[in-house]
Design a protein around this motif. Sequence first.
Motif, PDB file in Angstrom:
ATOM      1  N   PHE A  10     -55.708 -24.690  -3.789  1.00 52.40           N
ATOM      2  CA  PHE A  10     -55.004 -23.930  -4.977  1.00 52.40           C
ATOM      3  C   PHE A  10     -53.490 -23.959  -4.857  1.00 52.40           C
ATOM      4  O   PHE A  10     -53.060 -23.645  -3.709  1.00 52.40           O
ATOM      5  CB  PHE A  10     -55.486 -22.559  -4.878  1.00 52.40           C
ATOM      6  CG  PHE A  10     -57.004 -22.270  -5.441  1.00 52.40           C
ATOM      7  CD1 PHE A  10     -57.125 -22.246  -6.930  1.00 52.40           C
ATOM      8  CD2 PHE A  10     -57.883 -22.562  -4.637  1.00 52.40           C
ATOM      9  CE1 PHE A  10     -58.546 -22.094  -7.300  1.00 52.40           C
ATOM     10  CE2 PHE A  10     -59.147 -22.409  -4.952  1.00 52.40           C
ATOM     11  CZ  PHE A  10     -59.377 -22.209  -6.216  1.00 52.40           C
ATOM     12  N   ASP A  11     -52.654 -24.475  -5.884  1.00 48.83           N
ATOM     13  CA  ASP A  11     -51.307 -24.019  -6.068  1.00 48.83           C
ATOM     14  C   ASP A  11     -51.374 -22.375  -6.341  1.00 48.83           C
ATOM     15  O   ASP A  11     -52.443 -21.785  -6.714  1.00 48.83           O
ATOM     16  CB  ASP A  11     -50.867 -25.058  -7.267  1.00 48.83           C
ATOM     17  CG  ASP A  11     -49.287 -24.273  -7.631  1.00 48.83           C
ATOM     18  OD1 ASP A  11     -48.576 -24.245  -6.647  1.00 48.83           O
ATOM     19  OD2 ASP A  11     -49.137 -23.971  -8.843  1.00 48.83           O
ATOM     20  N   VAL A  12     -50.124 -22.016  -6.156  1.00 50.30           N
ATOM     21  CA  VAL A  12     -50.028 -20.402  -6.316  1.00 50.30           C
ATOM     22  C   VAL A  12     -49.340 -20.042  -7.678  1.00 50.30           C
ATOM     23  O   VAL A  12     -49.745 -19.420  -8.674  1.00 50.30           O
ATOM     24  CB  VAL A  12     -49.467 -19.833  -5.116  1.00 50.30           C
ATOM     25  CG1 VAL A  12     -49.041 -18.465  -5.416  1.00 50.30           C
ATOM     26  CG2 VAL A  12     -50.265 -19.742  -3.996  1.00 50.30           C
ATOM     27  N   ASP A  13     -48.120 -20.516  -7.752  1.00 48.45           N
ATOM     28  CA  ASP A  13     -47.089 -19.922  -8.704  1.00 48.45           C
ATOM     29  C   ASP A  13     -47.860 -20.864 -10.143  1.00 48.45           C
ATOM     30  O   ASP A  13     -47.723 -22.149 -10.224  1.00 48.45           O
ATOM     31  CB  ASP A  13     -45.643 -20.181  -8.512  1.00 48.45           C
ATOM     32  CG  ASP A  13     -45.318 -19.530  -7.573  1.00 48.45           C
ATOM     33  OD1 ASP A  13     -45.455 -18.486  -7.707  1.00 48.45           O
ATOM     34  OD2 ASP A  13     -44.722 -20.043  -6.242  1.00 48.45           O
ATOM     35  N   GLY A  14     -47.912 -20.034 -11.055  1.00 49.49           N
ATOM     36  CA  GLY A  14     -48.502 -20.524 -12.359  1.00 49.49           C
ATOM     37  C   GLY A  14     -50.066 -20.638 -12.393  1.00 49.49           C
ATOM     38  O   GLY A  14     -50.531 -20.857 -13.533  1.00 49.49           O
ATOM     39  N   GLU A 184     -53.918 -26.822 -10.066  1.00 51.82           N
ATOM     40  CA  GLU A 184     -52.195 -27.029 -10.486  1.00 51.82           C
ATOM     41  C   GLU A 184     -52.299 -26.605 -11.833  1.00 51.82           C
ATOM     42  O   GLU A 184     -52.958 -26.402 -12.569  1.00 51.82           O
ATOM     43  CB  GLU A 184     -51.935 -28.358 -10.307  1.00 51.82           C
ATOM     44  CG  GLU A 184     -51.657 -29.071  -8.778  1.00 51.82           C
ATOM     45  CD  GLU A 184     -50.274 -28.233  -8.099  1.00 51.82           C
ATOM     46  OE1 GLU A 184     -49.737 -27.242  -8.949  1.00 51.82           O
ATOM     47  OE2 GLU A 184     -50.200 -28.079  -6.943  1.00 51.82           O
ATOM     48  N   ASP A 185     -50.577 -26.118 -11.981  1.00 48.98           N
ATOM     49  CA  ASP A 185     -50.109 -25.822 -13.663  1.00 48.98           C
ATOM     50  C   ASP A 185     -49.125 -26.618 -13.963  1.00 48.98           C
ATOM     51  O   ASP A 185     -48.754 -26.510 -15.123  1.00 48.98           O
ATOM     52  CB  ASP A 185     -49.796 -24.261 -13.501  1.00 48.98           C
ATOM     53  CG  ASP A 185     -48.462 -24.237 -12.644  1.00 48.98           C
ATOM     54  OD1 ASP A 185     -48.533 -24.437 -11.617  1.00 48.98           O
ATOM     55  OD2 ASP A 185     -47.376 -23.841 -13.241  1.00 48.98           O
ATOM     56  N   SER A 186     -48.647 -27.896 -13.291  1.00 51.93           N
ATOM     57  CA  SER A 186     -47.280 -28.454 -13.647  1.00 51.93           C
ATOM     58  C   SER A 186     -47.517 -29.756 -13.112  1.00 51.93           C
ATOM     59  O   SER A 186     -48.095 -30.323 -12.392  1.00 51.93           O
ATOM     60  CB  SER A 186     -46.254 -27.662 -12.872  1.00 51.93           C
ATOM     61  OG  SER A 186     -46.289 -28.105 -11.426  1.00 51.93           O
TER      62      SER A 186
HETATM   63 MG    MG Z   1     -47.203 -24.201  -9.766  1.00 47.38          MG
END
Ligand code: MG
Length: 258
Positions: A10-14, A184-186
């Motif tokens: 997992f990514d964290v931010d977003g 991810e988110d980006s």
């Molecule tokens: Mg992110």
Amino acid sequence: MMAELEALIFDVDGTLADTERDGHRVAFNRAFETSGLDWEWSVTLYGKLLAVTGGKERIRHYLDHYNPDYPRPDDLDGFIAALHASKTEHYTRMLSQGLIPMRNGVKRLLQEARQAGLRLAIATTTTPANVSALLQHSLSPDAESWFEVIAAGDIVAAKKPAPDIYLWAMQQMGLPADACLAFEDSHNGVQSAQRAAIDSILVTTNGYTDEDDFSGATLVIDQFGEPDQPFQVKSGTANGHNYVDIALLQTLHGRSDR
Ligand code: MG
Ligand code: XBP
């Protein structure tokens, strides 16, 4: 043939939490104020600064491109490091006040993954202290122990979109890329996972990344969702599912048309 799905990274931010606009951005501005600087990162400007990952790198990018007339101190690295340490203090204080919740469906999905025996890891560019504070205060007091590996911040020199942080996490787990699925988110995050040879990438978008280029992602949705709060598919195929659960992840990982 594809290896079995063994780990979720997992990514964290977003991704785990919507941290940027009302978290990191605010903490940067408070650090500027604490240091007597009149800099102010608006919501719009911060959206542009997000092109560069990593807080120290982002401050440097801001000076280079948006505030070139600011007289550079002799020890620019030290100046940026001190400013960033103050930002981390402000940010972790905000987290300890419970100001930033996990995104919809995150806690449920992590619990299901643990029950299913999937291995969990984190791969993020943010500072380790930020990850600890977020997991502890917004997920569960013992949530850090849910993750076998927490790969964060300056553990690697080259931050996302470089693949290094994902490669480091997988090396720590002793797993090949085709046993892993990344969240991810980006655009930068998808690039990082993809360059690390991870084929299964699930993207959940947020206000800052809605318009990003997600080519290479397996499925792009607006949130993990819950049984009574379905996600919206932006690209890819959800194979009849309407919230993210382990069964959906298995279908994404096992897709044979790639
Ligand atoms: Mg992110
Ligand atoms: C997140 C980031 C981080 C945070 C700030 O990117 O870019 O830099 O904005 O964290 P990703 P620090 O979600 O792709 O990992 O200030 O601690 O660097």
